[in-house]
Design a protein around this motif. Structure first.
Motif, PDB file in Angstrom:
ATOM      1  N   ASP A  95       0.600  -1.208   0.142  1.00 19.90           N
ATOM      2  CA  ASP A  95       0.028  -0.465   0.083  1.00 19.90           C
ATOM      3  C   ASP A  95       0.843   1.327  -0.057  1.00 19.90           C
ATOM      4  OD1 ASP A  95       0.548  -1.234   3.078  1.00 19.90           O
ATOM      5  OD2 ASP A  95      -0.337  -0.019   3.546  1.00 19.90           O
ATOM      6  N   ILE A 118      -7.933  -6.865   5.573  1.00 15.20           N
ATOM      7  CA  ILE A 118      -8.508  -6.248   6.924  1.00 15.20           C
ATOM      8  C   ILE A 118      -6.985  -5.480   7.121  1.00 15.20           C
ATOM      9  CG2 ILE A 118      -6.278  -8.467   6.822  1.00 15.20           C
ATOM     10  CD1 ILE A 118      -7.963  -9.120   9.618  1.00 15.20           C
ATOM     11  N   THR A 121      -7.716  -0.291  10.314  1.00 15.02           N
ATOM     12  CA  THR A 121      -8.886   0.722  10.378  1.00 15.02           C
ATOM     13  C   THR A 121     -10.463   0.031  10.291  1.00 15.02           C
ATOM     14  OG1 THR A 121      -8.209   1.984   8.964  1.00 15.02           O
ATOM     15  CG2 THR A 121      -9.782   2.547   8.915  1.00 15.02           C
TER      16      THR A 121
HETATM   17  N1  CTP Z   1      -0.449  -4.555   6.562  1.00 15.90           N
HETATM   18  C1  CTP Z   1      -0.717  -5.332   5.021  1.00 15.90           C
HETATM   19  N2  CTP Z   1      -1.149  -6.073   4.994  1.00 15.90           N
HETATM   20  C2  CTP Z   1      -2.682  -5.151   5.721  1.00 15.90           C
HETATM   21  C3  CTP Z   1      -2.492  -4.394   6.700  1.00 15.90           C
HETATM   22  C4  CTP Z   1      -1.249  -3.642   6.735  1.00 15.90           C
HETATM   23  O1  CTP Z   1       0.584  -6.465   4.917  1.00 15.90           O
HETATM   24  N3  CTP Z   1      -3.629  -5.940   5.638  1.00 15.90           N
HETATM   25  C5  CTP Z   1       1.324  -3.776   6.760  1.00 15.90           C
HETATM   26  C6  CTP Z   1       1.379  -2.455   6.173  1.00 15.90           C
HETATM   27  O2  CTP Z   1       1.313  -2.124   4.645  1.00 15.90           O
HETATM   28  C7  CTP Z   1       2.389  -2.169   6.961  1.00 15.90           C
HETATM   29  C8  CTP Z   1       1.963  -3.312   7.998  1.00 15.90           C
HETATM   30  O3  CTP Z   1       1.468  -3.603   8.381  1.00 15.90           O
HETATM   31  O4  CTP Z   1       3.979  -2.666   6.379  1.00 15.90           O
HETATM   32  C9  CTP Z   1       1.793  -1.924   9.158  1.00 15.90           C
HETATM   33  O5  CTP Z   1       0.660  -1.262   9.143  1.00 15.90           O
HETATM   34  P1  CTP Z   1      -0.195  -0.270  10.018  1.00 15.90           P
HETATM   35  O6  CTP Z   1      -0.618   0.994   9.298  1.00 15.90           O
HETATM   36  O7  CTP Z   1      -0.028  -0.930  11.150  1.00 15.90           O
HETATM   37  O8  CTP Z   1      -1.747  -0.892   9.455  1.00 15.90           O
HETATM   38  P2  CTP Z   1      -3.203  -0.877   8.597  1.00 15.90           P
HETATM   39  O9  CTP Z   1      -3.994  -2.311   9.576  1.00 15.90           O
HETATM   40  O10 CTP Z   1      -2.523  -0.654   7.407  1.00 15.90           O
HETATM   41  O11 CTP Z   1      -3.296   0.372   9.708  1.00 15.90           O
HETATM   42  P3  CTP Z   1      -4.748   1.902   9.347  1.00 15.90           P
HETATM   43  O12 CTP Z   1      -6.091   0.791   8.908  1.00 15.90           O
HETATM   44  O13 CTP Z   1      -4.552   2.534  10.519  1.00 15.90           O
HETATM   45  O14 CTP Z   1      -3.915   1.719   8.229  1.00 15.90           O
END
Ligand code: CTP
Length: 448
Positions: A95, A118, A121
């Motif tokens: 992302d 997943i 958020t």
């Molecule tokens: N990540 C991932 N797969 C997901 C969610 C997160 O691989 N489904 C990865 C992100 O790309 C990042 C790491 O996990 O390298 C930490 O991301 P973080 O921002 O803590 O997680 P998110 O779930 O994306 O948080 P938010 O929804 O608050 O943006």
């Protein structure tokens, strides 16, 4: 040995995080995980994180995938870390594709596939409905509270009550609040939490009533003017399983928090003196602030702000306190308080009828911290030393009226079932209430 580094918030740790950490680990032999600090997240505008940094670090630790966990505190730290730890690969989820190409100058950058379907958020949204907050009292501070709450996720101001119904209606219209309530009981029936922003002397009854109805309470400072009442409210809140928090905005300010942690870690040596000052010339307007029947005066109006750095840095166990006040029509328009500790002496100056400089100076055996007026809403401070070349300035973010930080902490306490916040511990609130009580009883009090 190939060293890999990755960063994230890791809020409500989920399978996507675990997959990412596993993939990152597979790229090398040693995995460093940077977990973003709460204040750094807030600075980036992420105000909705559920777990605090310690909880998030524990969650990453529990995966067993990290060889080292570090805290990410500031913009530009990634470059510093890569050099400091001699990192070979920087890995992050897809992302972020392209966003970290600038790090190619320092190590290899790898974007790893993100787990679909997943995210923190999504989990936060599933986990929790908005907390419905009812505002009680529609004075100046309440007016600032509502717009500030819009910056915090998972809260909604749904109800308002004021003893003056006309004022409630006007407030509701101005702030697009749906429900104007005719009584406090009616409000309590319809909300999950209350924000008490009424005159000081009504706080105790209103807080107690809310707690007994199992509603969380955020109460404007000073919460109560009596130590026994403060203890009782906190005890009762814990018994009924709700959060009771004193709304002292300075306690939640990012700059103030960092200042305290830095001083506690010894930057200016042992602290010997904390001098805090605050004034707001009130003129002759006869309002609650100057009304002795409504606990008016400088001490009750602003004392809890100046007591905050003193209690945070010097602790709860002072040896004595003396008040020197200039009185006018039954209230203190100026008060200087002197608090003696076993290894230090502190003072505060408060003025509704006397203008003071309004700064905060913390003196230690190696140097001093200087926070210019208005230090209670600061985004800036300095450490100063004998050798001026060592002086250092620090800048932070302080958005709007700054109430969003305390609202966010309140929400976080509710979600995480925390009864006490490290920013303003319950026992710290109790000591403040005890000091207010001494002033109320005119103990160690001298008129000037
Ligand atoms: N990540 C991932 N797969 C997901 C969610 C997160 O691989 N489904 C990865 C992100 O790309 C990042 C790491 O996990 O390298 C930490 O991301 P973080 O921002 O803590 O997680 P998110 O779930 O994306 O948080 P938010 O929804 O608050 O943006």
């Amino acid at each position: 040995m190939i060293k890999v580094i990755t960063y994230g918030t890791y809020d409500l740790l989920h399978q996507g995080h675990i997959n990412l950490l596993r993939r990152a680990k597979e790229l090398g032999d040693y995995l460093i995980v940077g977990v973003t600090n709460d204040s750094f997240d807030r600075e980036r505008g992420k105000l909705n994180v559920f777990n605090n940094v310690l909880e998030r670090v524990e969650a990453v630790k529990a995966t067993g995938l990290a060889d080292k966990i570090i805290i990410e505190d500031y913009v530009g730290q990634k470059i510093d870390d890569i050099q400091k730890y001699d990192v070979d690969i920087f890995a992050i989820g897809s992302d972020w594709e392209g966003k970290f190409d600038y790090l190619n100058e320092y190590c290899r950058v790898v974007y790893l596939p993100r787990t679909e379907g997943i995210s923190s958020t999504m989990l936060r949204e599933d986990l929790q409905d908005d907390i419905r907050i009812g505002v009680v009292g529609t004075g100046r501070i309440a007016k600032r509270f509502v717009p500030e709450s819009e910056f915090v996720s998972y809260v909604k101001i749904t109800d308002v009550f004021d003893t003056d119904f006309g004022k409630s209606c006007f407030f509701a219209e101005q702030n697009r609040i749906v429900n104007v309530r005719h009584s406090y009981d009616e409000l309590l029936e319809n909300v999950d939490a209350v924000y008490v922003a009424t005159p000081h002397l009504s706080h105790y009854e209103l807080c107690k009533k809310a707690i007994l109805k199992k509603k969380h309470v955020l109460c404007e400072t000073p919460m109560v003017l009596n130590g026994v009442e403060a203890k009782e409210l906190f005890k009762l809140a814990e018994k009924y399983g709700v959060v009771m928090m004193e709304a002292n905005k300075t306690a939640h300010s990012p700059a103030f928090n960092h200042l305290i942690t830095m001083i506690k870690s010894g930057v200016i040596g042992d602290v010997v003196d904390v001098s805090a000052s605050e004034s707001k010339l009130w003129g002759d307007r006869f309002t609650r602030e100057l009304d002795p029947k409504q606990a008016g005066g400088s001490m009750f109006e602003m004392g809890s702000y100046t007591l905050l750095p003193i209690i945070k840095l010097m602790g709860l166990d002072y040896t004595n306190i003396n008040f020197y006040s200039k009185m006018r029509d039954g209230v203190d328009v100026y008060t200087r308080g002197v608090i003696r500790y076993p290894h230090g002496v502190c003072s505060f100056q408060l003025g509704l009828g006397v203008k003071t400089e309004g700064n905060l100076v913390i003196s230690g055996t190696k140097g001093y911290a200087y926070v210019p007026s208005p230090w209670w809403l600061t985004d800036y401070y300095e450490f100063r030393f004998e050798d001026q070349n060592l002086n250092k300035k620090f800048f932070y973010k302080w958005d709007g009226a700054g109430l969003r930080y305390e609202i966010q902490e309140f929400v976080s306490c509710i979600f995480n079932h925390r009864f006490s916040t490290a920013r303003l511990r319950r026992r710290e609130s109790v000591v403040m209430a005890e000091i207010m009580q001494q002033f109320m009883e005119r103990k160690n009090f001298m008129e000037i």
